[in-house]
Design an enzyme around this catalytic site. Structure first.
Site, mmCIF file in Angstrom:
data_model
loop_
_atom_site.group_PDB
_atom_site.id
_atom_site.type_symbol
_atom_site.label_atom_id
_atom_site.label_comp_id
_atom_site.label_asym_id
_atom_site.label_seq_id
_atom_site.Cartn_x
_atom_site.Cartn_y
_atom_site.Cartn_z
ATOM 1 N N GLU A 1 -4.344 3.322 -9.036
ATOM 2 C CA GLU A 1 -5.679 3.835 -8.675
ATOM 3 C C GLU A 1 -5.910 5.188 -9.336
ATOM 4 O O GLU A 1 -5.101 6.113 -9.197
ATOM 5 C CB GLU A 1 -5.814 3.984 -7.153
ATOM 6 C CG GLU A 1 -7.194 4.544 -6.786
ATOM 7 C CD GLU A 1 -7.415 4.761 -5.284
ATOM 8 O OE1 GLU A 1 -6.645 4.240 -4.464
ATOM 9 O OE2 GLU A 1 -8.378 5.478 -4.961
ATOM 10 N N GLU B 1 1.218 -0.680 -5.163
ATOM 11 C CA GLU B 1 0.158 0.276 -5.480
ATOM 12 C C GLU B 1 0.680 1.645 -5.938
ATOM 13 O O GLU B 1 1.690 2.132 -5.424
ATOM 14 C CB GLU B 1 -0.721 0.495 -4.243
ATOM 15 C CG GLU B 1 -1.960 1.309 -4.568
ATOM 16 C CD GLU B 1 -2.656 1.904 -3.353
ATOM 17 O OE1 GLU B 1 -1.992 2.211 -2.352
ATOM 18 O OE2 GLU B 1 -3.875 2.100 -3.442
ATOM 19 N N HIS C 1 -0.967 10.272 -3.236
ATOM 20 C CA HIS C 1 -2.278 9.845 -2.752
ATOM 21 C C HIS C 1 -3.377 10.886 -2.897
ATOM 22 O O HIS C 1 -4.528 10.575 -3.181
ATOM 23 C CB HIS C 1 -2.181 9.418 -1.280
ATOM 24 C CG HIS C 1 -3.478 8.953 -0.721
ATOM 25 N ND1 HIS C 1 -4.312 9.767 0.009
ATOM 26 C CD2 HIS C 1 -4.124 7.756 -0.829
ATOM 27 C CE1 HIS C 1 -5.390 9.084 0.340
ATOM 28 N NE2 HIS C 1 -5.306 7.869 -0.148
ATOM 29 N N ASP D 1 -1.200 5.391 -6.385
ATOM 30 C CA ASP D 1 -2.319 6.334 -6.451
ATOM 31 C C ASP D 1 -1.915 7.402 -7.468
ATOM 32 O O ASP D 1 -0.763 7.855 -7.475
ATOM 33 C CB ASP D 1 -2.545 6.997 -5.085
ATOM 34 C CG ASP D 1 -3.056 6.005 -4.047
ATOM 35 O OD1 ASP D 1 -4.006 5.264 -4.347
ATOM 36 O OD2 ASP D 1 -2.499 5.988 -2.934
ATOM 37 N N HIS E 1 0.831 -1.201 0.000
ATOM 38 C CA HIS E 1 0.000 0.000 0.000
ATOM 39 C C HIS E 1 0.867 1.252 0.000
ATOM 40 O O HIS E 1 1.562 1.526 0.972
ATOM 41 C CB HIS E 1 -0.886 -0.032 1.261
ATOM 42 C CG HIS E 1 -1.775 1.141 1.430
ATOM 43 N ND1 HIS E 1 -1.586 2.098 2.399
ATOM 44 C CD2 HIS E 1 -2.885 1.515 0.741
ATOM 45 C CE1 HIS E 1 -2.535 3.001 2.317
ATOM 46 N NE2 HIS E 1 -3.340 2.676 1.323
HETATM 47 O O1 G3P Z 1 -6.741 1.746 -2.905
HETATM 48 C C1 G3P Z 1 -6.833 0.938 -1.791
HETATM 49 C C2 G3P Z 1 -6.568 1.848 -0.672
HETATM 50 O O2 G3P Z 1 -5.332 2.433 -0.939
HETATM 51 C C3 G3P Z 1 -7.669 2.854 -0.657
HETATM 52 O O3 G3P Z 1 -7.431 3.770 0.253
HETATM 53 O O4 G3P Z 1 -7.205 6.101 0.627
HETATM 54 O O5 G3P Z 1 -5.210 4.622 0.816
HETATM 55 O O6 G3P Z 1 -6.146 5.181 -1.413
HETATM 56 P P1 G3P Z 1 -6.454 4.987 0.038
HETATM 57 CA CA CA Z 2 -5.156 3.736 -2.961
#
Ligand code: G3P
Ligand code: CA
Length: 326
Positions: free
Chosen positions: A167, A61, A76, A63, A34
């Site tokens: 994302e 991940e 993010h 963002d 994450h």
């Molecule tokens: O995308 C999964 C998780 O990362 C969603 O929460 O707010 O950390 O992007 P966030």
């Molecule tokens: Ca995310």
């Protein structure tokens, strides 16, 4: 003869099952780093991604938010000030609301910023006080392309098959600013060979209309995850299954807040998702934040064994990989 026939039938069923799994999901439980190995190094820095790769994360991940010159930046929020020194470097560049927006800066300008551990703007303190110290080292922002090249390069040099898990952040905000972030991201993914469900790229978004658009209008054949915040309406699962391959519920939704749902109902929600051929990748599992559970291991045990999650987003991919070791 009968034995051979039985063996052939068994083999065919096994092959059929494994083919099904390869198109609908992943046969093993997956560990998603994450924002990288963000429990150890500031989130979304290239260093956190390299560390996550070295820890054998299954996916890493990204963002994504667009810069002024339409380049997907790995960050993010649509804002900069919680994770960078933007207010020092560009003190005059906030909007009327006092916030500094990624979309107001070119890539060249963004590269001048230093990245730090996430800060609580009200207190000025680190959100996670026992992580990497504030204002140490000199981390930088980077683009989606730069990160893909590092991950693909490491895959070549190490022989691993680490996937990416981008994302699309806040598509509605991008649209208001005159930008189609999904189209731009899909073009880059295509350019780097991510076009099909089997290409080890999972695209995620909270915005259901946008994810549906990605499947139906933009004709993406990628593996798609519908992120959920507090929506656990079981009737919606059939709708998600019409365009997505997985759902991504929050840990709060599943474990921490009751939202009037019993454990049996929560388990049922996940079982129904599985019946709809939706895998379940929950977020976010943190070693330094697990209220309601005595230990991180208890939380992981509950998530994987009791709820039968198929994957988790975690700031500590090494610990989760260790937990899942047979
Ligand atoms: O995308 C999964 C998780 O990362 C969603 O929460 O707010 O950390 O992007 P966030
Ligand atoms: Ca995310």
């Amino acid at each position: 003869m009968l034995k051979t026939l039985k063996y052939t039938v068994l083999l065919s069923l096994t092959l059929l099952f494994s083919c099904t799994m390869s198109t609908q999901g992943f046969s093993d439980k997956i560990v998603i780093a994450h924002r990288g190995a963000s429990g150890y190094i500031p989130e979304h820095t290239m260093e956190s991604k390299v560390m996550a790769h070295a820890m054998n994360s299954d996916f890493i991940e990204q963002d994504l938010v667009l810069s002024k010159d339409d380049i997907p930046i790995v960050i993010h929020d649509i804002y900069l000030e919680e994770v960078t020194d933007v207010s020092t470097i560009y003190p005059e560049r906030s909007r009327d609301d006092g916030r500094y927006y990624v979309i107001d800066f070119t890539l060249e300008e963004l590269k001048r910023l230093s990245v730090n551990e996430r800060v609580n703007l009200e207190t000025g303190l680190a959100v996670f006080p026992n992580r990497f110290p504030l204002k140490k080292a000199n981390f930088k922002l980077h683009t989606l392309q730069e990160e893909i090249e590092v991950i693909q390069g490491l895959n070549l040099s190490t022989g691993k098959k680490t996937g990416i898990y981008p994302e699309i952040k806040n598509p509605g905000f991008h649209l208001k600013e005159g930008k189609d972030i999904s189209k731009i991201v899909l073009q880059i993914l295509d350019q780097y060979g991510y076009t099909k469900k089997t290409d080890r790229c999972i695209l995620q978004c909270f915005d259901a209309d946008e994810l549906k658009r990605i499947r139906q209008e933009l004709k993406s054949e990628l593996y798609l995850t519908q992120l959920l915040e507090f929506t656990d309406d079981i009737d919606h699962l059939e709708i998600y299954a019409g365009y997505a391959d997985a759902i991504g519920p929050s840990i709060d939704q599943l474990f921490l807040l009751s939202h009037g749902k019993s454990l049996r109902e929560k388990k049922h929600f996940i079982q129904r998702a599985h019946q709809q051929n939706l895998q379940v990748h929950a977020y976010t599992f943190r070693k330094d934040q697990h209220p309601n559970f005595d230990s991180f291991e208890d939380l992981l045990q509950f998530g994987f064994e009791e709820l039968e999650l198929d994957g988790v987003f975690t700031d500590f991919p090494d610990t989760v990989k260790d937990f899942l070791q047979p």
